[in-house]
Write an enzyme that holds these catalytic residues in place. Sequence first.
Site, PDB file in Angstrom:
ATOM      1  N   HIS A   6       0.807  -1.234   0.000  1.00  0.00           N
ATOM      2  CA  HIS A   6       0.000   0.000   0.000  1.00  0.00           C
ATOM      3  C   HIS A   6       0.838   1.281   0.000  1.00  0.00           C
ATOM      4  CE1 HIS A   6       0.901   0.015   4.340  1.00  0.00           C
ATOM      5  NE2 HIS A   6       0.689   1.310   4.262  1.00  0.00           N
TER       6      HIS A   6
HETATM    7  C1  UD1 Z   1      -2.081   6.025   5.205  1.00  0.00           C
HETATM    8  C2  UD1 Z   1      -0.818   6.612   5.794  1.00  0.00           C
HETATM    9  C3  UD1 Z   1       0.280   5.571   5.779  1.00  0.00           C
HETATM   10  C4  UD1 Z   1      -0.177   4.287   6.460  1.00  0.00           C
HETATM   11  C5  UD1 Z   1      -1.480   3.809   5.852  1.00  0.00           C
HETATM   12  C6  UD1 Z   1      -1.990   2.640   6.632  1.00  0.00           C
HETATM   13  C7  UD1 Z   1      -0.468   9.020   5.436  1.00  0.00           C
HETATM   14  C8  UD1 Z   1       0.266  10.030   4.641  1.00  0.00           C
HETATM   15  N1  UD1 Z   1      -0.340   7.753   5.009  1.00  0.00           N
HETATM   16  O1  UD1 Z   1      -1.821   5.708   3.849  1.00  0.00           O
HETATM   17  O2  UD1 Z   1       1.411   6.050   6.476  1.00  0.00           O
HETATM   18  O3  UD1 Z   1       0.817   3.304   6.286  1.00  0.00           O
HETATM   19  O4  UD1 Z   1      -2.456   4.860   5.924  1.00  0.00           O
HETATM   20  O5  UD1 Z   1      -2.921   1.888   5.927  1.00  0.00           O
HETATM   21  O6  UD1 Z   1      -1.106   9.350   6.373  1.00  0.00           O
HETATM   22  N2  UD1 Z   1      -9.128   4.829   0.809  1.00  0.00           N
HETATM   23  C9  UD1 Z   1     -10.380   4.252   0.716  1.00  0.00           C
HETATM   24  N3  UD1 Z   1     -11.015   3.942   1.877  1.00  0.00           N
HETATM   25  C10 UD1 Z   1     -10.490   4.164   3.104  1.00  0.00           C
HETATM   26  C11 UD1 Z   1      -9.231   4.767   3.176  1.00  0.00           C
HETATM   27  C12 UD1 Z   1      -8.562   5.100   2.017  1.00  0.00           C
HETATM   28  O7  UD1 Z   1     -10.891   4.027  -0.369  1.00  0.00           O
HETATM   29  O8  UD1 Z   1     -11.130   3.844   4.118  1.00  0.00           O
HETATM   30  C13 UD1 Z   1      -8.406   5.148  -0.467  1.00  0.00           C
HETATM   31  C14 UD1 Z   1      -8.705   6.538  -0.997  1.00  0.00           C
HETATM   32  O9  UD1 Z   1      -8.733   6.461  -2.404  1.00  0.00           O
HETATM   33  C15 UD1 Z   1      -7.497   7.330  -0.556  1.00  0.00           C
HETATM   34  C16 UD1 Z   1      -6.395   6.289  -0.599  1.00  0.00           C
HETATM   35  O10 UD1 Z   1      -7.007   5.068  -0.208  1.00  0.00           O
HETATM   36  O11 UD1 Z   1      -7.240   8.428  -1.385  1.00  0.00           O
HETATM   37  C17 UD1 Z   1      -5.238   6.596   0.311  1.00  0.00           C
HETATM   38  O12 UD1 Z   1      -5.691   6.802   1.650  1.00  0.00           O
HETATM   39  P1  UD1 Z   1      -4.826   7.731   2.651  1.00  0.00           P
HETATM   40  O13 UD1 Z   1      -5.402   7.641   4.010  1.00  0.00           O
HETATM   41  O14 UD1 Z   1      -4.650   9.072   2.060  1.00  0.00           O
HETATM   42  O15 UD1 Z   1      -3.408   7.074   2.611  1.00  0.00           O
HETATM   43  P2  UD1 Z   1      -2.995   5.566   2.805  1.00  0.00           P
HETATM   44  O16 UD1 Z   1      -2.356   5.083   1.559  1.00  0.00           O
HETATM   45  O17 UD1 Z   1      -4.116   4.781   3.361  1.00  0.00           O
HETATM   46  N1  UDP Z   2      -3.954  -5.318   8.802  1.00  0.00           N
HETATM   47  C1  UDP Z   2      -5.222  -5.868   8.935  1.00  0.00           C
HETATM   48  N2  UDP Z   2      -5.870  -6.262   7.792  1.00  0.00           N
HETATM   49  C2  UDP Z   2      -5.321  -6.152   6.561  1.00  0.00           C
HETATM   50  C3  UDP Z   2      -4.011  -5.596   6.445  1.00  0.00           C
HETATM   51  C4  UDP Z   2      -3.363  -5.181   7.592  1.00  0.00           C
HETATM   52  O1  UDP Z   2      -5.743  -5.990  10.047  1.00  0.00           O
HETATM   53  O2  UDP Z   2      -5.981  -6.535   5.581  1.00  0.00           O
HETATM   54  C5  UDP Z   2      -3.252  -4.867  10.028  1.00  0.00           C
HETATM   55  C6  UDP Z   2      -1.910  -5.494  10.235  1.00  0.00           C
HETATM   56  O3  UDP Z   2      -2.056  -6.736  10.910  1.00  0.00           O
HETATM   57  C7  UDP Z   2      -1.179  -4.451  11.059  1.00  0.00           C
HETATM   58  C8  UDP Z   2      -1.740  -3.146  10.513  1.00  0.00           C
HETATM   59  O4  UDP Z   2      -2.967  -3.488   9.858  1.00  0.00           O
HETATM   60  O5  UDP Z   2      -1.513  -4.566  12.423  1.00  0.00           O
HETATM   61  C9  UDP Z   2      -0.789  -2.530   9.538  1.00  0.00           C
HETATM   62  O6  UDP Z   2      -1.426  -1.482   8.876  1.00  0.00           O
HETATM   63  P1  UDP Z   2      -0.997  -0.980   7.436  1.00  0.00           P
HETATM   64  O7  UDP Z   2      -0.255  -2.030   6.745  1.00  0.00           O
HETATM   65  O8  UDP Z   2      -2.238  -0.460   6.791  1.00  0.00           O
HETATM   66  O9  UDP Z   2      -0.103   0.302   7.748  1.00  0.00           O
HETATM   67  P2  UDP Z   2       1.399   0.550   8.218  1.00  0.00           P
HETATM   68  O10 UDP Z   2       1.689  -0.353   9.365  1.00  0.00           O
HETATM   69  O11 UDP Z   2       2.283   0.333   7.040  1.00  0.00           O
HETATM   70  O12 UDP Z   2       1.402   1.985   8.586  1.00  0.00           O
END
Ligand code: UD1
Ligand code: UDP
Length: 377
Positions: free
Chosen positions: A219
């Site tokens: 991601h």
């Molecule tokens: C964010 C964090 C990242 C973290 C990740 C965990 C920032 C800059 N990034 O990244 O550090 O590792 O969360 O998962 O804060 N979207 C949906 N539904 C949701 C959420 C997101 O469709 O419930 C889609 C949207 O198109 C959105 C994109 O995912 O634009 C990215 O979401 P965003 O929260 O901006 O960043 P993440 O990639 O999730």
């Molecule tokens: N996780 C989850 N379901 C998923 C993918 C990840 O519960 O389908 C959990 C995972 O076990 C961990 C956390 O989400 O505890 C990690 O989040 P993510 O990978 O979104 O973000 P990051 O840790 O890179 O910020």
Amino acid sequence: MKKILTIVGARPQIIKAAALSRAIKNNYSHLIEEIIIHTGQHYDENMSNVFFEELKISRPDYNLQIGSGSHAFQTAKMIMGIEEILLKEKPDFVVIYGDTNSTLAGAIACSKIRIPIVHIEAGLRSYNKNMPEEINRIMTDHVSAFLFSPTLTGIKNLEKEGFNLNAFPPFTSDNPGVFNVGDVMYDNSKYFAEISAENSNFLDLNSIVKNEYILCTIHRSNNTDDAGRLAEIFEFLLEVSASTTIILPLHPRTLKQAEKLLKAALWKAINRQLMILPPVSYLAMIELEKNASMIITDSGGVQKEAYFFTKPCIIIRSETEWVEIVENGAGILCNAQKQDLLKGYIHYRENPEIKFSNIYGDGNAASKILDMLLAQI
Ligand code: UD1
Ligand code: UDP
């Protein structure tokens, strides 16, 4: 009674917050009241609500429902919403986690109205400012009053940036306290592994055979938003899927970008050959991690959970904040290039034996944090 206000927004923060919430409910409810703000950064049912329910975290007292947007748009809206609540609630401390835009927004809002910030997962550095998370974590650390690092490396990073490791209380953002308490994610993995073993039957329900699959998550924006890198990662996965099952719970960002950026034929082949799932719940994720033969990820949390559950991990990044995993030989950094990733995969297929020493504490990080905060009052 002291009031702690917790800010969460993204999936991993909700999960991390469970450890402190659980400790407050079980042992400190006579001393601490917790208020929770959800910024709404993540909002899909399986990116947010499912974790509150499964991890038994109280429903957020406030949900700002900010949703998705550019960094500035999202962060600015969060700052405004958080400030309003801080002025009303007047907490003694604000707890923020990790390095997302919700973390940064909390840090900016609190620091300007002088509410002490407790940063959990302080001190981590990738030394790569192309990552938005690196900017968020540096800025947050430098306005925090309490910096709780999960690792010794985090403490050393803070020392390099001028933090005094021997500061005396009272701790403020001008005289911050820096502590290595272990990792709240390890608290959770230990606690929920048993609950997952008893209650989750995700593998059976999906006819998944233990130890005969690789678990993968992707991601990170620099992997998903670059068509070339994304294609290389998926071509690698496609090749490996010829010899073993690959299970890929897909982050919504990755799904959107794959549909937009990948060639139709590649995306079709991926969907045919890989087991692509919507994001799974935490208990299902633990079950998947514990029974995988290998984990491939660019997630910070998942690379650590791979370590907790003693699985070799291919990290699709050029560097990691969790350097101990790589130093211990339990993780290998691979560029988003098919050949580099294949090299990593073959390395672990041929050398599956890894020693896992304990580097993330004893599973009681949350209680240590709360004890230290209460000692300051
Ligand atoms: C964010 C964090 C990242 C973290 C990740 C965990 C920032 C800059 N990034 O990244 O550090 O590792 O969360 O998962 O804060 N979207 C949906 N539904 C949701 C959420 C997101 O469709 O419930 C889609 C949207 O198109 C959105 C994109 O995912 O634009 C990215 O979401 P965003 O929260 O901006 O960043 P993440 O990639 O999730
Ligand atoms: N996780 C989850 N379901 C998923 C993918 C990840 O519960 O389908 C959990 C995972 O076990 C961990 C956390 O989400 O505890 C990690 O989040 P993510 O990978 O979104 O973000 P990051 O840790 O890179 O910020």
